[in-house]
Enzyme design. Structure first.
Site, short mmCIF file in Angstrom:
data_model
loop_
_atom_site.label_atom_id
_atom_site.label_comp_id
_atom_site.label_asym_id
_atom_site.label_seq_id
_atom_site.Cartn_x
_atom_site.Cartn_y
_atom_site.Cartn_z
N ARG A 115 24.92 33.76 43.25
CA ARG A 115 25.38 35.09 43.63
C ARG A 115 24.48 36.16 43.01
NH1 ARG A 115 31.90 34.86 42.95
NH2 ARG A 115 31.35 34.92 40.74
N ARG A 170 32.76 29.21 30.62
CA ARG A 170 34.05 29.49 31.27
C ARG A 170 34.69 28.21 31.78
NH1 ARG A 170 32.05 33.42 35.58
NH2 ARG A 170 34.08 33.31 36.56
N ARG A 186 24.88 39.10 37.94
CA ARG A 186 25.84 39.57 36.93
C ARG A 186 25.85 38.60 35.75
NH1 ARG A 186 29.77 40.25 41.26
NH2 ARG A 186 29.81 42.44 41.87
N LYS A 207 38.94 28.59 45.98
CA LYS A 207 40.38 28.82 46.00
C LYS A 207 40.76 29.97 46.95
CE LYS A 207 41.75 29.68 41.86
NZ LYS A 207 42.38 31.00 41.89
N ARG A 239 48.41 28.62 34.43
CA ARG A 239 47.13 28.27 33.81
C ARG A 239 47.32 27.19 32.75
NH1 ARG A 239 42.54 31.71 34.19
NH2 ARG A 239 41.58 30.34 32.67
#
Ligand SMILES: [Zn+2]
Length: 206
Positions: free
Chosen positions: A120, A163, A152, A13, A86
Site C-alpha cells: 500500500r 502488529r 505509511r 475482513k 479481541r
C-alpha cells in the site's frame, strides 16, 4: 444469524464483512465505527473514548463493552460483529450481552499479509494505491497529481510483523475458545475474495 468475523489486519475482513452483510441482511457492527459514532454524537461514552483514539492507543475493554451493550441487546439476532472480540476475556463478557451462532476466522499466513499491506502506498493528495491490486500508471507516482507516493509507517514490513505478533498472542487463545465450543469456521483467507466468500457461504448455507 449472529456472526463474529475475526482476522488480522490485511486478512480481507472488510471485503468479507460487506459481502456477508449484503447476502444475509446482517447489521454490520464494528467497534471502531461505534467509537466514532459515540464521539460524533457527543455522548458521555464518546467523550471518554475520544482521548484514546486521538493518542492511537487501545480503548479500555470496559468502555468497549459499555458501547456494545448500548448497541446490542439479547434481542438482536441478525448482526455481524467485525473484529470483536479481541481476547478470551471479551468473549466471556460478551455472553452477558448476546451470543454468536458462528465465529468466522480468516486465516492468512503472516508473510501474505506483510506483502499485501506493504504494497500500500499513498499520495499526499490522499489517493491510495496498492502495487498488487491498484498500481499507479508510473512507478510510485500519483496518477492524478504526479507527486511521489509514500508508504505509511504502519505499512512498513517491520511494523506489520510486530502488529501481527501482538495479534496472534491475543487471538490464538480466542480461536481455541470458540473451536472448543464448536462454532468456529476456520477459513483459508489467502485465496481470492470470491473464493473465500464461497467457502464461507457454502458452510453457512449447508
Ligand atoms: Zn496525488
Amino acid at each position: 444469524m449472529r456472526i463474529s468475523l475475526l482476522g488480522a489486519p490485511g486478512s480481507g475482513k472488510g471485503s468479507q464483512a460487506k459481502l456477508l452483510c449484503e447476502r444475509y441482511s446482517l447489521e454490520w457492527i464494528s467497534t471502531g465505527a461505534l467509537f466514532r459514532e459515540a464521539i460524533s454524537n457527543g455522548t458521555a461514552l464518546g467523550r471518554q473514548v475520544a482521548p484514546y483514539l486521538e493518542k492511537g492507543v487501545l480503548v479500555p475493554y470496559s468502555l468497549t463493552m459499555d458501547l456494545l451493550r448500548g448497541r446490542l441487546s439479547a434481542r438482536h439476532d441478525d448482526f455481524l460483529l467485525d473484529g470483536f472480540p479481541r481476547t478470551t476475556e471479551q468473549a466471556k463478557s460478551f455472553t452477558d450481552i448476546n451470543s454468536f451462532d458462528h465465529v468466522i476466522f480468516l486465516r492468512v499466513h503472516d508473510e501474505v499479509i506483510v506483502s499485501r499491506l506493504s504494497s500500500r502506498y499513498v499520495c499526499s493528495c490522499s489517493i491510495a494505491y496498492n502495487l498488487l491490486t491498484k498500481k499507479p500508471k508510473q512507478d510510485l507516482t500519483c496518477d492524478v497529481c504526479k507527486r511521489p507516493l509514500y508508504r505509511r509507517d504502519d505499512d512498513k514490513p517491520e511494523v506489520i510483523r510486530l502488529r501481527l505478533a501482538i495479534y496472534h498472542q491475543e487471538t490464538e487463545p480466542l480461536i481455541k475458545y470458540y473451536k472448543d465450543r464448536g462454532i468456529l469456521l476456520d477459513v483459508d483467507g489467502s485465496l481470492s475474495i470470491n473464493k473465500v466468500f464461497s467457502q464461507i457461504t457454502s458452510f453457512l448455507d449447508g
